[in-house]
Design a protein around this motif. Structure first.
Motif, PDB file in Angstrom:
ATOM      1  N   LEU A 168      -3.258  35.189  66.161  1.00  0.00           N
ATOM      2  CA  LEU A 168      -3.157  35.674  64.649  1.00  0.00           C
ATOM      3  C   LEU A 168      -2.002  37.000  64.624  1.00  0.00           C
ATOM      4  O   LEU A 168      -1.235  37.255  63.791  1.00  0.00           O
ATOM      5  N   SER A 170       0.481  37.326  66.744  1.00  0.00           N
ATOM      6  CA  SER A 170       1.684  36.757  67.072  1.00  0.00           C
ATOM      7  C   SER A 170       2.237  36.099  65.500  1.00  0.00           C
ATOM      8  O   SER A 170       3.326  36.534  64.999  1.00  0.00           O
ATOM      9  N   GLY A 171       1.300  35.760  64.907  1.00  0.00           N
ATOM     10  CA  GLY A 171       1.627  35.202  63.577  1.00  0.00           C
ATOM     11  C   GLY A 171       1.943  36.460  62.597  1.00  0.00           C
ATOM     12  O   GLY A 171       2.910  36.447  61.703  1.00  0.00           O
ATOM     13  N   ALA A 172       1.401  37.523  62.749  1.00  0.00           N
ATOM     14  CA  ALA A 172       1.364  38.443  61.942  1.00  0.00           C
ATOM     15  C   ALA A 172       2.754  39.292  62.294  1.00  0.00           C
ATOM     16  O   ALA A 172       3.458  39.771  61.253  1.00  0.00           O
ATOM     17  N   MET A 174       5.604  37.483  63.193  1.00  0.00           N
ATOM     18  CA  MET A 174       6.540  36.628  62.498  1.00  0.00           C
ATOM     19  C   MET A 174       6.478  36.512  61.040  1.00  0.00           C
ATOM     20  O   MET A 174       7.567  36.724  60.583  1.00  0.00           O
ATOM     21  N   ILE A 175       5.337  36.944  60.487  1.00  0.00           N
ATOM     22  CA  ILE A 175       5.622  36.778  58.917  1.00  0.00           C
ATOM     23  C   ILE A 175       6.196  38.246  58.413  1.00  0.00           C
ATOM     24  O   ILE A 175       6.720  38.439  57.631  1.00  0.00           O
ATOM     25  N   VAL A 177       8.570  39.891  60.102  1.00  0.00           N
ATOM     26  CA  VAL A 177       9.726  39.724  60.673  1.00  0.00           C
ATOM     27  C   VAL A 177      10.529  38.822  59.552  1.00  0.00           C
ATOM     28  O   VAL A 177      11.669  39.203  58.941  1.00  0.00           O
ATOM     29  N   GLY A 178       9.790  37.924  59.032  1.00  0.00           N
ATOM     30  CA  GLY A 178      10.544  36.755  58.192  1.00  0.00           C
ATOM     31  C   GLY A 178      10.088  37.122  56.808  1.00  0.00           C
ATOM     32  O   GLY A 178      11.047  36.912  55.937  1.00  0.00           O
ATOM     33  N   HIS A 180       8.921  40.566  55.378  1.00  0.00           N
ATOM     34  CA  HIS A 180       9.003  41.842  54.764  1.00  0.00           C
ATOM     35  C   HIS A 180      10.432  42.270  54.995  1.00  0.00           C
ATOM     36  O   HIS A 180      11.106  42.134  55.658  1.00  0.00           O
ATOM     37  N   TYR A 192       0.195  48.110  58.713  1.00  0.00           N
ATOM     38  CA  TYR A 192       0.320  46.758  58.466  1.00  0.00           C
ATOM     39  C   TYR A 192      -0.808  46.041  59.618  1.00  0.00           C
ATOM     40  O   TYR A 192      -1.622  45.181  59.303  1.00  0.00           O
ATOM     41  N   ARG A 195      -4.477  47.150  59.323  1.00  0.00           N
ATOM     42  CA  ARG A 195      -5.034  46.223  58.384  1.00  0.00           C
ATOM     43  C   ARG A 195      -5.544  44.958  58.791  1.00  0.00           C
ATOM     44  O   ARG A 195      -6.596  44.590  58.488  1.00  0.00           O
ATOM     45  N   ILE A 196      -4.755  44.395  59.669  1.00  0.00           N
ATOM     46  CA  ILE A 196      -5.111  43.223  60.095  1.00  0.00           C
ATOM     47  C   ILE A 196      -6.119  43.283  60.961  1.00  0.00           C
ATOM     48  O   ILE A 196      -7.135  42.392  60.887  1.00  0.00           O
ATOM     49  N   GLN A 199      -9.558  43.188  59.227  1.00  0.00           N
ATOM     50  CA  GLN A 199     -10.246  42.319  58.890  1.00  0.00           C
ATOM     51  C   GLN A 199     -10.866  41.194  59.987  1.00  0.00           C
ATOM     52  O   GLN A 199     -11.883  40.529  59.866  1.00  0.00           O
ATOM     53  N   VAL A 200     -10.318  41.542  61.072  1.00  0.00           N
ATOM     54  CA  VAL A 200     -11.252  40.838  62.254  1.00  0.00           C
ATOM     55  C   VAL A 200     -12.396  41.551  62.839  1.00  0.00           C
ATOM     56  O   VAL A 200     -12.798  41.358  63.966  1.00  0.00           O
TER      57      VAL A 200
END
Lengths: 213, 213
Positions: A168, A170-172, A174-175, A177-178, A180, A192, A195-196, A199-200
């Motif tokens: 998750l 790693s995905g955060a 990527m998202i 960087v791609g 924002h 950021y 906040r993620i 959630q976990v």
């Protein structure tokens, strides 16, 4: 340093430190030029010819070291991700880790490099696997260890799936960087990630006066 | 359909349905060719010339419709993501949604397309923003609504941050597409999403016999 005249047959430039081998200077000039072009143009549009011109060396000098573009770019990534940071030993805790990530991700050039690497999957799979093995490999183990330690401190749920949370994150990256804008501050980027993590089930240590318990 | 001879001045090919305008055939042939080349070669290496050749039309025919490559590729993405699925009205529930995502993501061609779009951020920002506005725009609203409904059903924590979870899911898609092998089954991919949701507190409805409560 400037890479001008690295291949000249004249006397060594005065500014070259005595005893420093000329070939090391050429290596650095080539790798610097290749990294800059990879970021500016991407791997498809980067050519050995351009790298040579930017580095101030002949094409033959590049080819003697790197038989083809893929080999050059793979070595460039190893150099950019490993050689520049050989003393990396980990982070104090998860907040330190996110602070470090945020400091990296608020630099536009670093963001473009990550996008370029992601973008190479289909055309230059060797670049992606180099990045994963050099950077991902050793860093991934440290990230995993930090997540486990955070859980063991009671700041993450006991039954958390560390592998999934790591993916998750790693995905955060990527998202971010791609998706924002490139202008966010390190503080915003750290928020950021926190906040993620919330959630976990991440609950930061409660402040006690100015101390952390 | 084949796009052969769309530009010929001879009689219409026998297989062309009566009454179907020739220009719509050319449109479809061009967009099909552009989508195929975008997937195969990526946006940098795709040219109007190649698209024309693949579509069986002249370059002039392409240019009459699309003044430049970016315009063509933007329209291609709109067409691929919207025109092919105009009747999309949403998903029954979150499991249905992940099943649908998994069915899409187990097709290698779709995975390459997503990587190509992600890869265009620095060279063709218009492609990424088109994808986000056409596909992301309407789908994002539906994903958000499904997450809110799942929370309201008590299957997600009441205090969940829906925006953050939605961003996490986008990241999960990117990491799956970029980091997992292209051969995973739809079942495996759905399980991947459910494992992620479990980390943010998703608890699927308990089966009651064969019914779901």
């Amino acid at each position: 340093m400037t890479a001008d005249d690295l291949e000249s047959t004249g006397p060594a430039p005065a500014q070259r430190p005595a005893g420093r081998p000329r070939s090391a200077e050429a290596d650095t000039a080539i790798l610097t030029a290749a990294l800059d072009l990879l970021i500016e143009l991407g791997p498809v549009q980067t050519s050995i010819e351009q790298v040579a011109r930017r580095a101030g060396v002949t094409r033959a000098t590049v080819y003697r070291r790197f038989p083809d573009k893929t080999t050059l770019l793979v070595r460039t990534l190893e150099w950019a991700n490993h050689d520049h940071d050989p003393g990396f030993t980990g982070w104090r805790d998860i907040e330190h880790m996110f602070g470090d990530w945020a400091a990296y991700l608020c630099v536009p050039r670093n963001r473009v490099l990550l996008r370029r690497i992601y973008a190479t999957v289909d055309d230059y799979p060797e670049l992606g696997s180099t990045y994963r093995s050099v950077n991902g490999g050793r860093r991934a183990a440290v990230v995993r260890e930090i997540l486990c330690r955070t859980r063991d401190l009671g700041l993450l749920p006991r039954d958390i799936d560390v592998d999934v949370v790591q993916e998750l994150l790693s995905g955060a990256v990527m998202i971010h960087v791609g998706g924002h804008p490139d202008g966010e501050s390190a503080e915003e980027i750290k928020t950021y990630f926190l906040r993620i993590m919330r959630q976990v089930g991440y609950r930061p240590p409660v402040a006690k006066g100015r101390e952390r318990i």
